[in-house]
Design a protein around this motif. Structure first.
Motif, PDB file in Angstrom:
ATOM      1  N   VAL A  12       0.840  -1.197   0.000  1.00 12.22           N
ATOM      2  CA  VAL A  12       0.000   0.000   0.000  1.00 12.22           C
ATOM      3  C   VAL A  12       0.876   1.248   0.000  1.00 12.22           C
ATOM      4  O   VAL A  12       0.611   2.212  -0.733  1.00 12.22           O
ATOM      5  CB  VAL A  12      -0.963  -0.003   1.205  1.00 12.22           C
ATOM      6  CG1 VAL A  12      -1.760   1.282   1.267  1.00 12.22           C
ATOM      7  CG2 VAL A  12      -1.883  -1.206   1.148  1.00 12.22           C
ATOM      8  N   LYS A  13       1.937   1.238   0.777  1.00  9.96           N
ATOM      9  CA  LYS A  13       2.868   2.376   0.794  1.00  9.96           C
ATOM     10  C   LYS A  13       3.534   2.555  -0.565  1.00  9.96           C
ATOM     11  O   LYS A  13       3.663   3.673  -1.060  1.00  9.96           O
ATOM     12  CB  LYS A  13       3.932   2.172   1.872  1.00  9.96           C
ATOM     13  CG  LYS A  13       3.397   2.225   3.286  1.00  9.96           C
ATOM     14  CD  LYS A  13       4.520   1.954   4.271  1.00  9.96           C
ATOM     15  CE  LYS A  13       4.012   1.832   5.683  1.00  9.96           C
ATOM     16  NZ  LYS A  13       5.086   1.528   6.638  1.00  9.96           N
ATOM     17  N   ALA A  14       3.953   1.450  -1.167  1.00  8.39           N
ATOM     18  CA  ALA A  14       4.607   1.521  -2.474  1.00  8.39           C
ATOM     19  C   ALA A  14       3.639   2.017  -3.544  1.00  8.39           C
ATOM     20  O   ALA A  14       4.006   2.849  -4.384  1.00  8.39           O
ATOM     21  CB  ALA A  14       5.164   0.159  -2.862  1.00  8.39           C
ATOM     22  N   ALA A  15       2.402   1.522  -3.527  1.00 10.83           N
ATOM     23  CA  ALA A  15       1.412   1.961  -4.506  1.00 10.83           C
ATOM     24  C   ALA A  15       1.117   3.447  -4.363  1.00 10.83           C
ATOM     25  O   ALA A  15       0.977   4.157  -5.363  1.00 10.83           O
ATOM     26  CB  ALA A  15       0.125   1.150  -4.353  1.00 10.83           C
ATOM     27  N   SER A  16       1.052   3.925  -3.142  1.00  9.87           N
ATOM     28  CA  SER A  16       0.793   5.342  -2.913  1.00  9.87           C
ATOM     29  C   SER A  16       1.948   6.206  -3.417  1.00  9.87           C
ATOM     30  O   SER A  16       1.730   7.245  -4.046  1.00  9.87           O
ATOM     31  CB  SER A  16       0.575   5.607  -1.425  1.00  9.87           C
ATOM     32  OG  SER A  16      -0.521   4.854  -0.960  1.00  9.87           O
ATOM     33  N   ALA A  17       3.166   5.782  -3.153  1.00  7.76           N
ATOM     34  CA  ALA A  17       4.339   6.546  -3.595  1.00  7.76           C
ATOM     35  C   ALA A  17       4.433   6.586  -5.119  1.00  7.76           C
ATOM     36  O   ALA A  17       4.690   7.641  -5.707  1.00  7.76           O
ATOM     37  CB  ALA A  17       5.602   5.952  -2.997  1.00  7.76           C
ATOM     38  N   VAL A  18       4.214   5.440  -5.763  1.00  6.60           N
ATOM     39  CA  VAL A  18       4.276   5.390  -7.222  1.00  6.60           C
ATOM     40  C   VAL A  18       3.158   6.228  -7.832  1.00  6.60           C
ATOM     41  O   VAL A  18       3.376   6.942  -8.814  1.00  6.60           O
ATOM     42  CB  VAL A  18       4.222   3.931  -7.718  1.00  6.60           C
ATOM     43  CG1 VAL A  18       4.027   3.867  -9.219  1.00  6.60           C
ATOM     44  CG2 VAL A  18       5.486   3.199  -7.321  1.00  6.60           C
ATOM     45  N   THR A  19       1.972   6.170  -7.256  1.00  9.86           N
ATOM     46  CA  THR A  19       0.859   6.977  -7.749  1.00  9.86           C
ATOM     47  C   THR A  19       1.189   8.456  -7.652  1.00  9.86           C
ATOM     48  O   THR A  19       0.916   9.227  -8.571  1.00  9.86           O
ATOM     49  CB  THR A  19      -0.427   6.677  -6.953  1.00  9.86           C
ATOM     50  OG1 THR A  19      -0.728   5.285  -7.065  1.00  9.86           O
ATOM     51  CG2 THR A  19      -1.593   7.481  -7.462  1.00  9.86           C
ATOM     52  N   TYR A  20       1.790   8.865  -6.551  1.00  7.84           N
ATOM     53  CA  TYR A  20       2.182  10.262  -6.379  1.00  7.84           C
ATOM     54  C   TYR A  20       3.184  10.678  -7.452  1.00  7.84           C
ATOM     55  O   TYR A  20       3.032  11.726  -8.085  1.00  7.84           O
ATOM     56  CB  TYR A  20       2.775  10.484  -4.987  1.00  7.84           C
ATOM     57  CG  TYR A  20       3.289  11.882  -4.777  1.00  7.84           C
ATOM     58  CD1 TYR A  20       2.416  12.932  -4.533  1.00  7.84           C
ATOM     59  CD2 TYR A  20       4.642  12.167  -4.850  1.00  7.84           C
ATOM     60  CE1 TYR A  20       2.879  14.222  -4.356  1.00  7.84           C
ATOM     61  CE2 TYR A  20       5.112  13.451  -4.678  1.00  7.84           C
ATOM     62  CZ  TYR A  20       4.229  14.475  -4.431  1.00  7.84           C
ATOM     63  OH  TYR A  20       4.684  15.745  -4.267  1.00  7.84           O
ATOM     64  N   LEU A  21       4.211   9.869  -7.672  1.00  2.48           N
ATOM     65  CA  LEU A  21       5.243  10.218  -8.643  1.00  2.48           C
ATOM     66  C   LEU A  21       4.709  10.260 -10.071  1.00  2.48           C
ATOM     67  O   LEU A  21       5.055  11.157 -10.846  1.00  2.48           O
ATOM     68  CB  LEU A  21       6.419   9.249  -8.529  1.00  2.48           C
ATOM     69  CG  LEU A  21       7.185   9.308  -7.209  1.00  2.48           C
ATOM     70  CD1 LEU A  21       8.234   8.206  -7.150  1.00  2.48           C
ATOM     71  CD2 LEU A  21       7.820  10.679  -7.020  1.00  2.48           C
ATOM     72  N   VAL A  22       3.865   9.303 -10.425  1.00  2.00           N
ATOM     73  CA  VAL A  22       3.282   9.289 -11.769  1.00  2.00           C
ATOM     74  C   VAL A  22       2.351  10.483 -11.959  1.00  2.00           C
ATOM     75  O   VAL A  22       2.360  11.129 -13.008  1.00  2.00           O
ATOM     76  CB  VAL A  22       2.546   7.958 -12.033  1.00  2.00           C
ATOM     77  CG1 VAL A  22       1.719   8.014 -13.302  1.00  2.00           C
ATOM     78  CG2 VAL A  22       3.544   6.814 -12.097  1.00  2.00           C
ATOM     79  N   SER A  23       1.566  10.804 -10.951  1.00  2.00           N
ATOM     80  CA  SER A  23       0.677  11.970 -11.038  1.00  2.00           C
ATOM     81  C   SER A  23       1.473  13.255 -11.158  1.00  2.00           C
ATOM     82  O   SER A  23       1.110  14.156 -11.917  1.00  2.00           O
ATOM     83  CB  SER A  23      -0.223  12.051  -9.803  1.00  2.00           C
ATOM     84  OG  SER A  23      -1.025  10.919  -9.711  1.00  2.00           O
TER      85      SER A  23
END
Length: 75
Positions: A12-23
């Motif tokens: 969940v932490k990794a998905a949130s971080a990747v989502t932030y960077l892609v956004s």
């Protein structure tokens, strides 16, 4: 449903971080392509992509935390 003291899983932490960077990258590209880079007029232009990127990241974190998890055996 998980209790309030349940830890947040690494996925969940990794998905949130990747989502932030892609956004963040997508908003930077959008700002560079459009004629009017002002997305929120009350904020400084340099701060807008960082703030707007928090919305999808937060939604990914909440969705990942609320999703049912597969129980693992201790064996």
């Amino acid at each position: 449903m998980a209790s309030a003291s349940a830890p947040i899983e690494k996925k969940v932490k990794a998905a949130s971080a990747v989502t932030y960077l892609v956004s963040l990258a997508a908003l930077a590209i959008l700002g560079a392509v459009t004629d009017d880079p002002s997305l929120i007029s009350s904020m400084p232009d340099a701060l807008e992509p960082f703030v707007l990127s928090l919305i999808p990241a937060a939604s990914a974190a909440v969705a990942g935390w609320a999703a049912p998890h597969t129980p693992r055996s201790d064996a």
